[in-house]
Enzyme design. Structure first.
Site, PDB file in Angstrom:
ATOM      1  N   ARG A  64      10.777   7.852   2.495  1.00  0.00           N
ATOM      2  CA  ARG A  64      12.314   7.283   2.299  1.00  0.00           C
ATOM      3  C   ARG A  64      13.343   8.018   1.925  1.00  0.00           C
ATOM      4  O   ARG A  64      14.236   8.322   2.627  1.00  0.00           O
ATOM      5  CB  ARG A  64      12.188   6.179   2.156  1.00  0.00           C
ATOM      6  CG  ARG A  64      11.787   4.431   3.173  1.00  0.00           C
ATOM      7  CD  ARG A  64      11.713   3.391   3.262  1.00  0.00           C
ATOM      8  NE  ARG A  64      11.007   3.083   2.118  1.00  0.00           N
ATOM      9  CZ  ARG A  64      10.036   2.731   2.397  1.00  0.00           C
ATOM     10  NH1 ARG A  64       8.642   2.601   3.145  1.00  0.00           N
ATOM     11  NH2 ARG A  64       9.438   2.441   0.788  1.00  0.00           N
ATOM     12  N   GLU A 101       0.304  -0.173 -10.363  1.00  0.00           N
ATOM     13  CA  GLU A 101      -0.106  -1.788  -9.910  1.00  0.00           C
ATOM     14  C   GLU A 101      -1.920  -2.043 -10.682  1.00  0.00           C
ATOM     15  O   GLU A 101      -2.298  -2.254 -11.076  1.00  0.00           O
ATOM     16  CB  GLU A 101       0.622  -2.504 -10.083  1.00  0.00           C
ATOM     17  CG  GLU A 101       0.704  -4.236  -9.856  1.00  0.00           C
ATOM     18  CD  GLU A 101       1.745  -4.917  -9.239  1.00  0.00           C
ATOM     19  OE1 GLU A 101       2.755  -4.129  -7.911  1.00  0.00           O
ATOM     20  OE2 GLU A 101       1.442  -5.729  -9.162  1.00  0.00           O
TER      21      GLU A 101
HETATM   22  P1  AMP Z   1       7.699   2.807  -8.148  1.00  0.00           P
HETATM   23  O1  AMP Z   1       7.126   3.872  -8.455  1.00  0.00           O
HETATM   24  O2  AMP Z   1       7.317   1.376  -8.668  1.00  0.00           O
HETATM   25  O3  AMP Z   1       9.585   3.436  -8.816  1.00  0.00           O
HETATM   26  O4  AMP Z   1       8.253   2.750  -6.682  1.00  0.00           O
HETATM   27  C1  AMP Z   1       8.914   3.904  -5.728  1.00  0.00           C
HETATM   28  C2  AMP Z   1       7.944   3.418  -5.193  1.00  0.00           C
HETATM   29  O5  AMP Z   1       8.016   2.525  -3.680  1.00  0.00           O
HETATM   30  C3  AMP Z   1       9.606   4.126  -3.775  1.00  0.00           C
HETATM   31  O6  AMP Z   1       9.217   4.850  -3.261  1.00  0.00           O
HETATM   32  C4  AMP Z   1       9.963   2.825  -2.827  1.00  0.00           C
HETATM   33  O7  AMP Z   1       9.877   3.293  -1.691  1.00  0.00           O
HETATM   34  C5  AMP Z   1       7.752   2.051  -3.043  1.00  0.00           C
HETATM   35  N1  AMP Z   1       9.007   0.186  -3.548  1.00  0.00           N
HETATM   36  C6  AMP Z   1       8.287  -0.337  -4.034  1.00  0.00           C
HETATM   37  N2  AMP Z   1       8.364  -1.614  -4.454  1.00  0.00           N
HETATM   38  C7  AMP Z   1       9.240  -0.907  -3.379  1.00  0.00           C
HETATM   39  C8  AMP Z   1       9.591  -2.733  -2.675  1.00  0.00           C
HETATM   40  N3  AMP Z   1       9.791  -3.637  -3.720  1.00  0.00           N
HETATM   41  N4  AMP Z   1      10.707  -2.322  -1.898  1.00  0.00           N
HETATM   42  C9  AMP Z   1      10.587  -1.388  -1.232  1.00  0.00           C
HETATM   43  N5  AMP Z   1      10.105  -0.522  -1.872  1.00  0.00           N
HETATM   44  C10 AMP Z   1       9.614  -0.428  -2.431  1.00  0.00           C
END
Ligand code: AMP
Length: 176
Positions: A64, A101
């Site tokens: 995205r 995770e």
């Molecule tokens: P992180 O590495 O945990 O910061 O996850 C970020 C990536 O995962 C981003 O590219 C987001 O598009 C996606 N993502 C993680 N959690 C969510 C969520 N609750 N809703 C939408 N997209 C998420």
């Protein structure tokens, strides 16, 4: 962005419970993309914030981050560089593995995507734990770029993703 417009964007972001797995509330931004005036508002916010950094290139994160990052690069008349999930880029890559995770993921960037010293603004739709963005920051540095700022549409503040970004300047339009 005016408070009324900000409210319109916030109202369009849809919560989808238990996607992609139980316990996760997914922030679905597709209603923002499919509404012309809202998409225009959000790209305008990203572009204004990015322009202030006078970047040479915009880097967007799979997938995205490509939608907003591509539009912003076009708006500013600068190049766009994709950070992709492992195995998608055809040329020689730098790769950074990071913890999810459950398990591990890896993101890649072409070794010649940035010239040494180029100023970069990094864009993604959402900051959650920060693992993905922190890996992208490492990639930018590994290929010689200078990161000016990281911009997100949404930040899930309760996951403390900014901690993973350390001293890197970061901004989000909407916080939960
Ligand atoms: P992180 O590495 O945990 O910061 O996850 C970020 C990536 O995962 C981003 O590219 C987001 O598009 C996606 N993502 C993680 N959690 C969510 C969520 N609750 N809703 C939408 N997209 C998420």
């Amino acid at each position: 962005m005016s408070p009324a417009d900000l409210q319109r964007v916030r109202a369009a972001i849809r919560d989808v419970p238990d996607f992609p797995k139980p316990g996760i509330v997914f922030k679905d931004i597709t209603p923002v993309l499919s509404d012309g005036p809202l998409f225009n508002l959000v790209v305008g916010w990203f572009a204004e914030a990015a322009r202030a950094q006078r970047p040479d290139k915009i880097v967007g994160i799979d997938a995205r981050g490509f939608i907003f990052g591509g539009a912003v690069a076009h708006e500013l008349g600068v190049g766009f560089v994709p950070v992709r999930k492992k195995g998608k880029l055809p040329f020689r890559c730098e790769a950074i593995a990071y913890a999810l995770e459950y398990g591990e993921a890896s993101v890649e960037m072409h070794v010649d995507a940035l010239h040494r010293g180029e100023r970069v603004v990094l864009i993604d739709d959402l900051l959650a734990t920060g693992g993905t963005a922190a890996a992208a920051v490492q990639l930018i540095k590994a290929v010689g770029g200078e990161l000016a700022e990281v911009l997100f549409l949404v930040e899930l503040t309760f996951l403390s993703g900014r901690g993973a970004l350390g001293s890197t300047p970061a901004r989000a339009l909407i916080e939960y």
